[in-house]
Design an enzyme around this catalytic site. Structure first.
Site, PDB file in Angstrom:
ATOM      1  N   LYS A   1      17.231 -32.581  52.029  1.00 45.64           N
ATOM      2  CA  LYS A   1      16.912 -33.160  53.328  1.00 45.64           C
ATOM      3  C   LYS A   1      15.446 -33.575  53.441  1.00 45.64           C
ATOM      4  CE  LYS A   1      20.971 -31.506  55.299  1.00 45.64           C
ATOM      5  NZ  LYS A   1      21.881 -30.596  54.608  1.00 45.64           N
TER       6      LYS A   1
HETATM    7  C1  PLP Z   1      23.028 -30.688  54.219  1.00 47.02           C
HETATM    8  C2  PLP Z   1      23.433 -30.199  52.880  1.00 47.02           C
HETATM    9  C3  PLP Z   1      24.605 -30.657  52.256  1.00 47.02           C
HETATM   10  C4  PLP Z   1      25.573 -31.593  52.942  1.00 47.02           C
HETATM   11  O1  PLP Z   1      25.027 -32.863  53.167  1.00 47.02           O
HETATM   12  P1  PLP Z   1      25.698 -33.843  54.253  1.00 47.02           P
HETATM   13  O2  PLP Z   1      24.823 -35.020  54.318  1.00 47.02           O
HETATM   14  O3  PLP Z   1      25.720 -33.069  55.531  1.00 47.02           O
HETATM   15  O4  PLP Z   1      27.079 -34.132  53.774  1.00 47.02           O
HETATM   16  C5  PLP Z   1      24.872 -30.216  50.973  1.00 47.02           C
HETATM   17  N1  PLP Z   1      24.047 -29.341  50.343  1.00 47.02           N
HETATM   18  C6  PLP Z   1      22.928 -28.881  50.917  1.00 47.02           C
HETATM   19  C7  PLP Z   1      22.083 -27.912  50.175  1.00 47.02           C
HETATM   20  C8  PLP Z   1      22.578 -29.290  52.191  1.00 47.02           C
HETATM   21  O5  PLP Z   1      21.455 -28.829  52.753  1.00 47.02           O
END
Ligand code: PLP
Length: 465
Positions: free
Chosen positions: A111
């Site tokens: 993120k």
């Molecule tokens: C947020 C997240 C996901 C999922 O991603 P999306 O965009 O919500 O599908 C997968 N793995 C980790 C470690 C995350 O933080």
């Protein structure tokens, strides 16, 4: 560049999309037309520094919201926070199988790649307009800390983060609650991640409250995040020969469908791909939807991959919109029905189009643990449980893949040391930045799963008119 709502009732420019939650009609923004990249432009990405490729890929989305120099400065600044030279390195784990490491940012999950840029664009736009906003975030664990890391200390922003009480890992919680800046406000909600999302949606739906607090979203429904996440699909594929005929498959650990939709976006922008694989944990609504055509939400089940413990994947609306041939009339009806009945019957044509692009599979906790152990045994590499869900699903789906397979490594294993320790006896030591937060004082407020309680908290704690 204009943006339109998936439900047909709104349009906006990038400046509005950047600060928008859902569109006023309840839909999600997407560009009116996808920018297009030619093979030679895609080939060139392989030789560029990440920030330069990112600038070229994202520039068309920005329109005149920022000048070239402004946008370039913020892209450079965002990716300078990544200590790894290549920002998103690709690692071969077996012949033709790769890990795309997206966890080298400040909070050790993918993120950061979008949020570090968003924070800078926010600060710049708000300063120009002399505005203050309240950013509200529902988090299953990683979005919250990434948002806080990007927005802490900004005079133009209050950031309120709701996480589901006791459903995020200790490290995830501490990354949010140990940040001392006065503009950071943490709520532990007595409910699930879906409950936190519902409260955030309800706050946005309250027009007077949203206006008074200048409510702003940075959840993955924010298109600017998807834009930033397209970049690593291009750079990874380019380094494996995309643009010269190679088609890469991507396996994406999926929760809210933001990350994998960025893969669809990259493909719509001209990146030839083999398969996009949706990997879910036991919360397998998306895998079942693709198999049966029935998108039906049940109860959330806690798993070892908490950032994917989601039933209603908000960004799936974007994929449905594209798969329906951008049929906004159908979307508006279908999403209204879904919000009433928690069930959507996907029409045959839409389902066919989804299946042409996506494959899906799920892995339960014991398969996740097995994948962590197997990957370590085969390559000496330690993966986190989210990444392991992807690897387990990849294994099930394609015994002998013909195209290179890139599995997205979405979090650093140290964020989930307990789960990783179940698979590998000598679980790795924490990187020093994590060891530090384990002793700092925490600040958060436990609230009941009630809209009114959250609304009052926001009004009391944040700077609003
Ligand atoms: C947020 C997240 C996901 C999922 O991603 P999306 O965009 O919500 O599908 C997968 N793995 C980790 C470690 C995350 O933080």
């Amino acid at each position: 560049m204009r943006y339109i709502s998936t439900r047909g009732g709104a349009s906006a420019d990038f400046g509005a999309v950047l600060f928008g939650g859902p569109a006023p009609d309840g839909g999600l923004y997407l560009p009116e037309r996808w920018p297009q990249f030619k093979d030679d432009e895609i080939r060139d990405f392989a030789a560029l520094p990440y920030a330069e490729a990112a600038y070229r890929i994202m520039r068309p989305f920005i329109g005149d919201a920022f000048t070239d120099a402004e946008f370039s400065a913020d892209v450079d600044g965002a990716y300078a926070t990544f200590p790894h030279d290549s920002v998103a390195p690709l690692k071969e784990i077996a012949a033709g199988r790769y890990l795309l490491e997206l966890f080298h940012g400040p909070t050790l999950a993918f993120k950061d790649l979008a949020m570090q840029l968003l924070g800078r664009l926010f600060a710049r736009a708000l300063k120009k307009k002399n505005r203050h906003v309240t950013v509200i975030v529902a988090t299953s664990g990683d979005t919250g800390s990434a948002a806080i890391a990007a927005l802490k200390g900004l005079p133009s922003v209050d950031v309120v983060v709701l996480h589901p009480l006791a459903r995020v890992s200790d490290v995830q919680r501490r990354q949010m609650t140990t940040v001392p800046d006065a503009n950071v406000h943490n709520i532990a909600l007595e409910g699930s991640f879906d409950d936190t999302q519902n409260i955030v949606k309800a706050l946005f739906a309250d027009a007077a409250f949203a206006a008074r607090t200048q409510l702003t979203a940075v959840n993955s429904i924010n298109f600017a995040r998807i834009m930033a996440q397209c970049v690593y699909y291009f750079t990874a594929a380019a380094s494996l020969g995309a643009g010269s005929g190679t088609r890469v498959s991507f396996v994406v650990p999926t929760g809210n469908f933001g990350d994998i939709f960025a893969g669809e976006a990259a493909s719509r922008m001209g990146l030839a791909m083999d398969r996009l694989v949706i990997a879910t944990n036991a919360n397998d609504i998306l895998a079942r939807a693709l198999a049966t055509g029935i998108y039906g939400a049940g109860a959330v089940q806690p798993t070892l991959s908490p950032s994917m413990d989601i039933q209603v994947a908000s960004n799936f609306e974007r994929a449905l919109f594209e798969a329906s041939g951008r049929d906004t009339a159908w979307m508006a009806d279908a999403m209204q029905d879904f919000s009433n009945s928690r069930r959507l019957d996907i029409p045959a044509k839409v389902l066919q189009s989804l299946r042409a692009r996506y494959q899906a599979g799920s892995a339960n906790d014991s398969e996740t643990i097995a994948a962590i152990a197997r990957t370590y045994g085969e390559s000496g590499i330690i993966v986190d449980p989210h990444t392991a869900v992807g690897l387990a699903v990849a294994e099930k789906l394609a015994a002998t893949p013909k195209a290179p397979v890139v599995a997205l490594a979405t979090a650093h294993p140290a964020k989930f040391a307990d789960s990783v320790g179940q698979a590998i006896e000598k679980a790795k030591e924490f990187p020093s930045q994590l060891a530090r937060i384990m002793t700092l004082e925490e600040r958060y407020t436990v609230l009941p799963n009630e809209l009114g309680a959250v609304r009052n908290f926001v009004l009391e704690r944040t700077r609003n008119s």
